[in-house]
Write an enzyme that holds these catalytic residues in place. Structure first.
Site, PDB file in Angstrom:
ATOM      1  N   SER A   1       2.272 -33.757 -19.342  1.00 19.31           N
ATOM      2  CA  SER A   1       2.431 -32.730 -18.322  1.00 19.31           C
ATOM      3  C   SER A   1       3.884 -32.682 -17.862  1.00 19.31           C
ATOM      4  O   SER A   1       4.719 -33.488 -18.288  1.00 19.31           O
ATOM      5  CB  SER A   1       1.498 -33.000 -17.144  1.00 19.31           C
ATOM      6  OG  SER A   1       1.784 -34.255 -16.562  1.00 19.31           O
ATOM      7  N   TYR A   2       4.190 -31.763 -16.954  1.00 23.62           N
ATOM      8  CA  TYR A   2       5.571 -31.551 -16.504  1.00 23.62           C
ATOM      9  C   TYR A   2       6.150 -32.851 -15.949  1.00 23.62           C
ATOM     10  O   TYR A   2       5.565 -33.474 -15.062  1.00 23.62           O
ATOM     11  CB  TYR A   2       5.597 -30.458 -15.436  1.00 23.62           C
ATOM     12  CG  TYR A   2       6.985 -29.972 -15.113  1.00 23.62           C
ATOM     13  CD1 TYR A   2       7.767 -29.364 -16.081  1.00 23.62           C
ATOM     14  CD2 TYR A   2       7.521 -30.134 -13.835  1.00 23.62           C
ATOM     15  CE1 TYR A   2       9.037 -28.910 -15.792  1.00 23.62           C
ATOM     16  CE2 TYR A   2       8.795 -29.684 -13.530  1.00 23.62           C
ATOM     17  CZ  TYR A   2       9.549 -29.078 -14.518  1.00 23.62           C
ATOM     18  OH  TYR A   2      10.818 -28.632 -14.235  1.00 23.62           O
ATOM     19  N   PRO A   3       7.309 -33.299 -16.470  1.00 22.40           N
ATOM     20  CA  PRO A   3       7.803 -34.638 -16.128  1.00 22.40           C
ATOM     21  C   PRO A   3       8.642 -34.725 -14.863  1.00 22.40           C
ATOM     22  O   PRO A   3       9.158 -35.798 -14.553  1.00 22.40           O
ATOM     23  CB  PRO A   3       8.647 -35.007 -17.355  1.00 22.40           C
ATOM     24  CG  PRO A   3       9.188 -33.697 -17.829  1.00 22.40           C
ATOM     25  CD  PRO A   3       8.120 -32.676 -17.535  1.00 22.40           C
TER      26      PRO A   3
ATOM     27  N   ASP B   1       9.903 -25.753 -10.710  1.00 21.54           N
ATOM     28  CA  ASP B   1      10.567 -26.555  -9.695  1.00 21.54           C
ATOM     29  C   ASP B   1      11.640 -25.680  -9.065  1.00 21.54           C
ATOM     30  O   ASP B   1      11.755 -24.488  -9.381  1.00 21.54           O
ATOM     31  CB  ASP B   1      11.165 -27.837 -10.295  1.00 21.54           C
ATOM     32  CG  ASP B   1      12.088 -27.560 -11.481  1.00 21.54           C
ATOM     33  OD1 ASP B   1      12.511 -26.393 -11.660  1.00 21.54           O
ATOM     34  OD2 ASP B   1      12.388 -28.496 -12.237  1.00 21.54           O
TER      35      ASP B   1
END
Length: 823
Positions: free
Chosen positions: A295-297, A83
């Protein structure tokens, strides 16, 4: 052979990635800082045999000193979170390590970026095979946001804290903070509070009719606000004893399956349905992610990629005892195509990545994992279908109706039963033209009600709608307004503003409404997004925004009296607050002790306020006075099991000697002859921390003790002794001050009728069984943790331990340092 350094965001991630890429054959050792490990193995990179070294960072690297042993790295692969914040950390890492990397040949690439969304073998291996480059524009957008928030927040926070804290005694916050995102977040809560306070209930009337089925009918006019008009309609209806069926409409309807799960929706559900605060829910989600369960939160996307393996993800859940049968049926009958959501271009939606049980995850971890899994299954299930039947009636000339629902197929509600069709009272079987006997028609008086306080879930929705914060920062802003005592979390996780929160927001509205409205922050967020997309210049956006807030800050300072007028109404002047405790050394009148945070002493005659240690109790210390300024001493204590020490209110804020700092009590005072000072009561070097001294507490009898003046070590000794004193003599072996103990005759451990003994607490065999090391139950904020490594011999109270190596040179970091493999 070249060396490839790979850097992850957390030690646990580094370990997982290294195990996957090395197929479990990596070796592990501690890194230079001792906090993060280094995982090493040999393998193939870009067609060459290389030596891989995987490590991690611990937060944001602010600055780091690398020694000559750092050299030897040829290539770096960045495995930071995918991110904008992760991109920012990429460049922090590069700034730290590039100066000491081996120089690449002309045109040879040495920096790579791995993009991944889950900690699975497939995703990690695919990321390694498709390495890209770090995104400088996204990193710059984070730099801009951090600098803006820090500079703006600090300026406003420092000013309003200093201005108001010394004026009002019952001001219930030790830090009156302002934040470009935090303050609009508070504004939403206070706006709802104002609507509740200004709400004026209105009386209205509804007609309730009951027929002999028995079925209650709904009035088609819904309600009227005039009682006489309502009574007129009742009289019209009562003129007829029959209810005639005008129509029977049956329509098949569908309740749509949910969109794929993103961060904001996960946080909303966690608060509203699971009772978890956003900050807590995010911490749990991050843990589940690093452990490979989800998975990526952090994602804004609600649309699965075209190549997403829906069936493979489902198959992992076939053995679950709660939803395994539903998954098997779904796989056998065919997976339904998910609804088309929004692709924000960041990460795929949040999904389960492997099967789990409650025993593996713990209570809260399991509840969040269960919801994420059920939500995923629901997105590929069929819609819930039901039959809605509406029967229209006429009683006299007034129209009424009743509605019922009958389930056709549960669809996705089989795995999300809380969203299922609620069983309703059964409707009568009838056709147009049938009639029913009217059993009752009556006029019922009701009142409109005010809205309720915002729930966390509703607040998250408002923040997302108005562009306040990001999916990563929304939980932080909500947590901040709770921690600052601007709102309290009530039942149902509703946020009720405190007096302080209300006054601040109303004050901002009086001075400059843009400080609290979401409009200006929303505009700034758009500019930051343009920086991330490479469509806006970093320096121009930064300078333009700072110029705007600089003018706003100066106007705020000039207009602060407008907010102060509101403060005067809600809080008491400091002179009228608190209760008399100790005498001022200047005027010799009593000063008042103000318990509201931050606790302090105030002399109304001198109009002076004196700081005190926090997180403990304050009481008068035997009416004794400081020999330097004549102020009466007070005693700070953390409780009977903790530590306590006297202090002079004036010296605490105005250190009398060069080797003292603000916030020091008598247990650190270097006055050479005062009976309360370190010089008189210090016994020996702390047994656990580097610079602390164990100081005798003369108020602790009959459970005597000494405590470190830096860390939380407490040493209990000589329980039930009649008197304990610190001698001017020192131990020949360790140079600690000797103590003189007068034991009670009935409990004396000394031979014969002896009751007095002088010796070293550490070395004297008579005292050996009478000393017990403990840790204080509470610590003053200035105290460092007392878990340091035990070193060398003990020195005297004013010296360093014999044989001590001193403080080793450490990296100069703000939050944490790169856990380098360089050792």
């Amino acid at each position: 052979m070249k060396t490839v350094l790979m850097v992850a965001e957390k030690p646990s991630l580094a370990q997982s990635i290294a195990k996957i890429l090395s197929k479990g054959s990596c070796s592990t050792r501690k890194g230079f800082n001792g906090a993060c490990s280094v995982h090493e193995y040999t393998g193939i990179f870009m067609g060459q045999s290389v030596r891989f070294k995987m490590t991690s960072v611990c937060g944001h690297v602010m600055s780091l000193d690398f020694t000559g042993r750092s050299k030897g790295c040829d290539i770096v692969v960045l495995w930071l979170d995918c991110d904008k914040e992760g991109e920012n950390i990429c460049f922090e890492v590069l700034d730290a390590i590039q100066p000491v990397m081996n120089k690449a040949y002309s045109g040879e690439r040495s920096v790579y970026r791995a993009k991944f969304s889950s900690i699975t073998d497939t995703d990690i291996c695919n990321a390694m095979n498709r390495l890209g480059e770090p995104n400088r524009n996204e990193a710059l957008s984070v730099d801009a946001r951090q600098e803006l928030d820090l500079r703006i927040g600090c300026a406003f926070t420092r000013f309003q804290t200093k201005y108001f804290q010394g004026k009002y005694g019952n001001l219930d916050s030790s830090l009156i903070s302002f934040g470009p995102c935090q303050t609009p977040t508070l504004g939403f809560c206070v706006e709802r509070h104002d609507k509740i306070q200004s709400f004026k209930p209105e009386t209205y009337w509804v007609i309730q009719a009951k027929v002999d089925s028995p079925v209650m009918l709904d009035w088609e006019r819904v309600r009227v606000f005039d009682r006489e008009v309502g009574q007129m309609f009742v009289n019209i209806a009562k003129a007829s004893r029959e209810a005639w069926v005008d129509s029977v409409n049956k329509k098949e309807k569908a309740k749509q399956r949910p969109l794929a799960l993103n961060t904001v929706e996960m946080l909303r559900v966690a608060s509203a349905a699971l009772g978890m605060g956003p900050q807590h829910a995010m911490q749990i989600a991050e843990r589940l992610y690093t452990q490979g369960y989800i998975s990526y939160p952090r994602t804004e996307t609600t649309h699965y990629p075209e190549n997403f393996d829906l069936k493979g993800t489902l198959r992992q859940q076939t053995n679950n005892p709660f939803w395994g049968d539903a998954v098997k049926t779904l796989l056998a009958e065919g997976v339904n195509r998910p609804r088309k959501g929004t692709d924000a271009g960041d990460h795929p939606p949040i999904t389960p990545m492997r099967a789990a049980s409650e025993s593996e995850l713990g209570s809260d971890g399991w509840r969040l994992y269960e919801y994420i899994t059920r939500h995923f299954i629901a997105t590929v299930s069929h819609d819930c279908k039901y039959l809605q039947t509406t029967i229209s009636f006429t009683i006299g000339s007034e129209a009424f109706s009743c509605t019922g629902k009958t389930l056709i197929s549960a669809g996705f509600t089989e795995v999300m039963p809380w969203l299922g069709i609620v069983d309703e009272e059964s409707l009568p079987t009838c056709e147009k033209g049938d009639s029913f006997t009217v059993e009752e028609v009556k006029l019922v008086e009701k009142q409109t009600g005010p809205p309720d306080y915002l729930t966390e879930s509703e607040l998250i929705t408002l923040m997302e709608k108005h562009g306040i914060g990001t999916d990563a920062s929304i939980p932080v802003h909500i947590n901040n307004i709770c921690q600052r005592n601007y709102v309290t979390v009530e039942s149902g996780r509703r946020l009720k503003p405190t007096n302080l929160g209300i006054v601040l927001v109303h004050g901002y509205y009086k001075i400059d409404a843009e400080l609290v409205l979401p409009t200006i922050r929303s505009a700034v967020e758009k500019q930051l997004n343009l920086i991330a997309q490479g469509k806006a210049n970093f320096q121009q956006v930064l300078q333009h925004t700072l110029d705007i807030f600089k003018r706003k800050f100066h106007y705020f300072v000039d207009s602060i009296a407008s907010m102060d007028e509101l403060m005067e109404v809600s809080f008491s002047p400091i002179a009228a607050t608190g209760k008399p405790l100790s005498r001022c050394g200047k005027c010799h009148r009593f000063m008042k002790y103000i318990q509201a945070k931050p606790s302090r002493l105030h002399c109304s005659h001198c109009d002076e306020t004196y700081s005190l240690p926090q997180n403990g109790a304050i009481k008068l210390y035997k009416e004794l006075r400081c020999p330097l300024d004549d102020f009466e001493l007070v005693l700070w204590t953390s409780g009977s099991r903790g530590k306590s020490y006297p202090l002079c209110p004036y010296c605490f804020s105005n250190p009398p000697f060069r080797d003292m700092k603000k916030g020091m009590g008598c247990n650190e005072c270097t006055h050479p002859s005062c009976q309360h000072s370190l010089s008189s009561l210090g016994i020996g070097q702390c047994v656990e921390c580097e610079n602390g001294v164990l100081v005798f507490d003369p108020t602790s009898g009959p459970k005597w003790k000494m405590a470190c003046n830096r860390c939380n070590v407490v040493v209990n000794f000589f329980e039930h002794a009649h008197r304990v004193q610190v001698s001017a003599d020192s131990c020949e072996a360790c140079e600690a001050s000797l103590v003189v103990v007068d034991f009670n005759k009935a409990r004396s451990p000394l031979p014969g009728d002896e009751t007095q003994h002088s010796g070293c607490v550490f070395c004297d065999p008579v005292f050996q069984d009478l000393v017990e090391l403990k840790h204080a139950t509470m610590r003053h904020p200035m105290h460092r943790g007392g878990q340091a490594r035990r070193q060398g011999g003990r020195g005297r109270a004013r010296g360093r331990r014999p044989g001590s190596r001193g403080n080793p040179k450490k990296p100069k970091d703000k939050m944490a340092a790169l856990a380098a493999y360089f050792v």
